[in-house]
Every structure is written in structure tokens, then in C-alpha cells.
Design an enzyme around this catalytic site. Structure first.
Site, mmCIF file in Angstrom:
data_model
loop_
_atom_site.group_PDB
_atom_site.id
_atom_site.type_symbol
_atom_site.label_atom_id
_atom_site.label_comp_id
_atom_site.label_asym_id
_atom_site.label_seq_id
_atom_site.Cartn_x
_atom_site.Cartn_y
_atom_site.Cartn_z
ATOM 1 N N HIS A 166 -3.854 83.588 14.983
ATOM 2 C CA HIS A 166 -4.392 84.448 16.039
ATOM 3 C C HIS A 166 -4.982 85.744 15.506
ATOM 4 C CE1 HIS A 166 -2.764 82.244 19.637
ATOM 5 N NE2 HIS A 166 -2.022 81.704 18.676
ATOM 6 N N ASP A 208 -9.961 93.050 14.456
ATOM 7 C CA ASP A 208 -9.237 92.380 15.525
ATOM 8 C C ASP A 208 -9.590 90.908 15.512
ATOM 9 O OD1 ASP A 208 -7.500 92.216 17.649
ATOM 10 O OD2 ASP A 208 -8.491 93.779 18.816
#
Length: 518
Positions: free
Chosen positions: A170, A397
Site C-alpha cells: 500500500h 504517498d
């Protein structure tokens, strides 16, 4: 006295393993313990799959030294894995969040390398692998989630070669020049190569991984496929049965599957009259400024909160806007407060907020409304509706789902998204104003452009963004990954891949001084 043998564990055909369970243990005022579902897109995406395929979720219950038997929660089978206080300190807070997290986020903060942390990481990964192996049916599909469990795929491959194993990362996967600093770099690669399909958020992350495989293992790679030898002492034992003639290797797929959100649920909430009314109240409580800019983040050094505060403060200093006209609402939810780097970050951010409000605020108005807390989803949706501009300035991110949540709630096709090019969401949300958060002047230009953008342009951009988010929601993400995984990991399965590389016809990157074309 007759001693009854313990009952054999129930076995499942679909097993998800993640550091945390999808439920939280809640203690009511009367002392009664109960389980509440954790909000999150991953749970929403996988719940129907688990119900349809006799599924179970393996993970930690969130509290140390909690010994629990498997149980059912809202129709989902839960298999808790216990962690001690030492496990949490060394495996979770240490190796996962003070070694891997900063390293994988381009060393924005310096990673710490401690051998005892690594030893704990190995031990906890073994505990997870054993738990998964114990509850998995013969030939079951297992989906391991995220960077805390990168050794589990190999461990499962060695113990249960009958399983079909997927892994999804992730967070970003760093370039080799950064990744190579990790003392245990080869062991992590070997751990991940135990999977049949390894998913990443961005194409660049998948490419970084395959480069690391070539450098550290020398295995052949072609596009999204990696040929892992069936006989290789460093990778583990070969698959059961004879080696297929002419194919002495396993084909592993490593590619990008950008995660998303349950867009329909956010839109449904945004249409509720009570939430629309709450959005109006928020604007009123802020003094009804002409424009509201919103930032929503975990309090983490990867989010670029200091960069947006610096740009905002300079715009006030330059006279480009005044405190009465524009308010910046910054929600910074508490995160890893026992880690020193995060305590220092909180002090830094609160000092910056105090300076801006002290220098440019009035008796009746503070230009920055800062909230170091977490809000429930309905309050967040109201904040999204109240905000004219969403400001996402991540320095690195994996995806940034807040950007997609903001878009999903804008049922009026209004609002402007300013999005860092270093967030994975920028690969998809091309009609946002894409920025380099390190370029403070460019960030200031983007903020001013967003504040003064004509309504027609705002609507055109937002309609394109919404189309993208709703067509590629979290259900599409999980379906695409599992379609490739259950195709036994063969390269031919890629024809059933996601359409994430496609762009809307009108979704071309911006040009000009305030936008970076990625």
C-alpha cells in the site's frame, strides 16, 4: 479423566492477512467488551468476496498481550494473531515504522537500522504465516497486505506450496539506490517473491521492485513478469511435484493496481440533508470566509503539512489574500505518537500554526483552523462539502485516498483539487492542479489559481475527476487484482488487467508554471 483433544481449526478458501484486523475492540462504559467494524475501503472491497468464498481475516487485534480465539464479527470470520508489548515496540513501531516506512518514502526522515528490530520482524511474520497456513484450505487463495508482512509470502510458499498467494504493497517501493541501503534488502525481496502476484500503487513502484530483483537476484524479468527458479536455495524449496518440462521456474507478476475508495458510499453521505446542513454550519463557525482551503492528513512527515503552511503564510505576508477572505482548515489526525520523529513534527507544525495566526490573525478570525484529532466519516464528508479547495501536498504517498474522497463527495461538480505529483493519485487524477510541494512559489501560484478559477473550469475539471474515481472504485481494484491472482499468476492473465493506464480524453496533464507534467 478423559482429555478431549482440541478441535481442528476451521479452514477457509479465501484468507486475507494484514497487520490489523478489520475490527476494533471497544470497551463500553459498563465494562463490556465488543467489536466494532473499522471504517476503511479495504474492508468494504473484500467483504463481499469473503462472504461469497468462505473467507477469513487474519490480523492483530490492536492491543498488546491479547489472547483471543477465532470469532465471527458481522458475518466475517476473524483469526486474531497476538502481539506482545515487545513485538509492538520492535516489529511495529521499530522495524515497520522507523525502518521501512522512512526508507520506502524516499528517506524523508532518516531510517533506523537495528538488528533486534529485524529479528522481531522475522518472528512476527512467521507467526502470521503460521496462522494463515493453519486456517487455509487446500488450494486456498491468500492475499497478504502491506509492508509489515513482506516475509509472509515466502514463508507460506515453503510451508504450503498448494496455496495461491497474492501480496499488495500500500506504500511506495523506493528506487534501488535508496532500497539498497537496507541491510536485509535481499531477504525482503525473497520474501515478496514467494507470492504469485505482487501489487503496487504506481507503475514506478513496480518498476523499482523488478529492478531490485534483477540487481539482487539476477532473475529474468520481462514487463510485469519475473521468472523465479523452482530450484533456488535462497528463495526456498521448489513447488511440490515434478518440475514442468521446459519451465524450471515460477512466473511471478509484479505490476501496479492503484487502490481506490467506495465512491458510492461517499456520494450517498454527501447527499444527506443533515450532512449538507453540517457543512453550512462549518462555514458559519469559521466566520463565513469567501474561500475555505482544506488539508486532511495523518500527522506524518511524508504529508508535506509544513510546506502548505509555509506557502499559505507567505500568501498572507505578500498580501495576495487576507485572513478574512480565506481560511485554511488543517485536520492532522494523531499518528505514532510514541515515535520521536512524530513528536518533533507535531511541535513543528503547531509552532508554524501559532506564528501564522499570531502574525496575520485578528481578534475575530484565525487564518488557520488547526485540529489535531480524528473525526468520524460523516464529519469528514461535511468538511469536504464545506471546502472550496482541497490541498494535498504529500512529499511521497502511495496513493492518498483523501484526494479521491473529496472528489467523490462533490455532487455539485464544484471545488478544486490541488494534488502533489508525488502522490500515487496524481497518475489518475490528471485534471487536478498538479504541483511539486517542494516548489513553494509554484504551490502559491496553484493556490491562487484555485481560489480564482472560473466556475465553468471548476465544473469541467471536477466532472472529469469524478468520472475517473467512480469508474475505478475500490471494488474494481480488488476484482482486478483477484482476477489476475486466480488466473494462477500466468502472464496471459494480464489481458484481464485493470484499465488504470487509460485516461479520459479530456484528462491530459496541465501545462504552465504551476503544474508538473508527470
Amino acid at each position: 479423566m478423559t482429555v478431549q483433544a482440541p478441535a481442528a481449526p476451521q479452514r477457509y478458501s479465501f484468507v486475507v492477512a494484514s497487520n490489523r484486523l478489520p475490527v476494533d475492540r471497544v470497551i463500553d462504559p459498563d465494562g463490556t467488551a465488543r467489536w466494532a467494524n473499522s471504517p476503511g475501503g479495504l474492508v468494504t472491497a473484500l467483504e463481499p468476496v469473503m462472504r461469497a468464498n468462505n473467507g477469513a481475516w487474519v490480523g492483530w487485534a490492536g492491543q498488546p498481550d491479547l489472547q483471543l480465539d477465532p470469532f465471527e464479527s458481522d458475518g466475517i470470520s476473524i483469526v486474531p494473531v497476538p502481539l506482545t508489548a515487545d513485538d509492538i515496540r520492535m516489529y511495529y513501531e521499530g522495524f515497520s515504522n522507523d525502518t521501512l516506512w522512512p526508507l520506502y518514502h524516499d528517506v524523508i526522515s532518516h531510517p533506523q537500522y537495528h538488528r533486534e528490530w529485524w529479528d522481531s520482524y522475522v518472528q512476527v511474520n512467521r507467526r502470521f504465516a503460521d496462522a494463515v497456513a493453519e486456517v487455509s484450505e487446500q488450494g486456498a487463495v491468500v492475499w497478504v497486505q502491506d509492508y509489515q508482512l513482506q516475509l509472509v509470502p515466502r514463508m507460506l510458499r515453503e510451508d504450503r506450496p498448494d496455496l495461491t498467494i497474492g501480496f499488495f504493497n500500500h506504500i511506495p517501493f523506493p528506487p534501488y539506490g535508496i532500497y539498497s541501503q537496507l541491510p536485509w534488502r535481499t531477504q525482503i525481496i525473497e520474501g515478496l517473491l514467494g507470492a504469485d502476484v505482487i501489487g503496487f500503487q504506481r507503475l514506478a513502484d513496480a518498476n523499482n521492485f523488478t529492478r531490485a530483483v534483477r540487481r539482487l537476484k539476477g532473475f529474468p524479468t520481462k514487463g510485469a513478469t519475473i521468472e523465479v527458479p523452482l530450484i533456488d536455495e535462497s528463495v526456498g524449496v521448489r513447488a511440490h511435484g515434478p518440475i514442468p518440462e521446459g519451465k524450471p521456474f515460477r512466473t511471478v507478476i509484479a505490476r501496479h493496481f492503484p487502490i481506490s475508495i467506495d465512491a458510492d458510499s461517499f456520494e450517498e453521505m454527501a447527499r444527506r440533508p443533515e450532512i449538507i446542513e453540517r457543512a453550512r454550519q462549518i462555514r458559519e463557525e469559521l466566520g463565513n470566509p469567501e474561500r475555505i482551503i482544506l488539508g486532511v492528513d495523518r500527522l506524518d512527515y511524508t504529508k508535506g503539512i509544513a510546506h502548505r503552511l509555509k506557502a499559505f503564510g507567505e500568501l498572507l505576508r505578500d498580501g495576495s489574500m487576507t485572513a478574512g477572505e480565506v481560511t485554511l482548515v488543517q485536520v492532522a489526525s494523531p499518528s505514532r505518537e510514541r515515535v520521536e520523529a512524530y513528536r518533533q513534527l507535531r511541535d513543528e507544525i503547531e509552532l508554524m500554526v501559532g506564528r501564522i495566526n499570531g502574525d496575520y490573525g485578528t481578534i475575530g478570525h484565525a487564518p488557520v483552523s488547526y485540529h489535531h484529532t480524528s473525526y468520524p466519516r460523516d464529519e469528514m464528508v461535511a468538511l469536504y462539502l464545506a471546502a472550496d479547495v482541497m490541498l494535498v501536498t504529500a512529499l511521497r504517498d502511495g496513493m492518498n485516498l483523501v484526494a479521491k474522497e473529496y472528489v467523490a463527495t462533490r455532487t455539485d461538480d464544484d471545488g478544486v483539487l490541488i494534488l502533489s505529483e508525488f502522490a500515487g493519485a496524481s497518475d489518475e487524477l490528471k485534471r487536478a492542479l498538479l504541483v511539486n510541494p517542494h516548489d513553494i512559489d509554484g504551490l502559491k501560484h496553484a493556490i491562487l489559481r484555485a481560489l480564482h478559477m472560473p466556475r465553468a473550469e471548476r465544473r469541467t475539471r471536477m466532472r472529469s475527476l469524478r468520472r475517473r474515481v467512480f469508474e475505478h472504485d475500490v471494488a474494481a481494484w480488488s476484482s482486478a487484482f483477484l482476477a489476475v491472482l486466480t488466473g494462477n499468476g500466468h502472464a496471459e492473465s494480464l489481458q484481464a488487467d485493470i484499465l488504470h493506464d487509460e485516461l479520459d480524453e479530456d484528462a491530459q496533464p496541465e501545462t504552465g508554471p504551476m503544474t508538473i507534467d508527470v
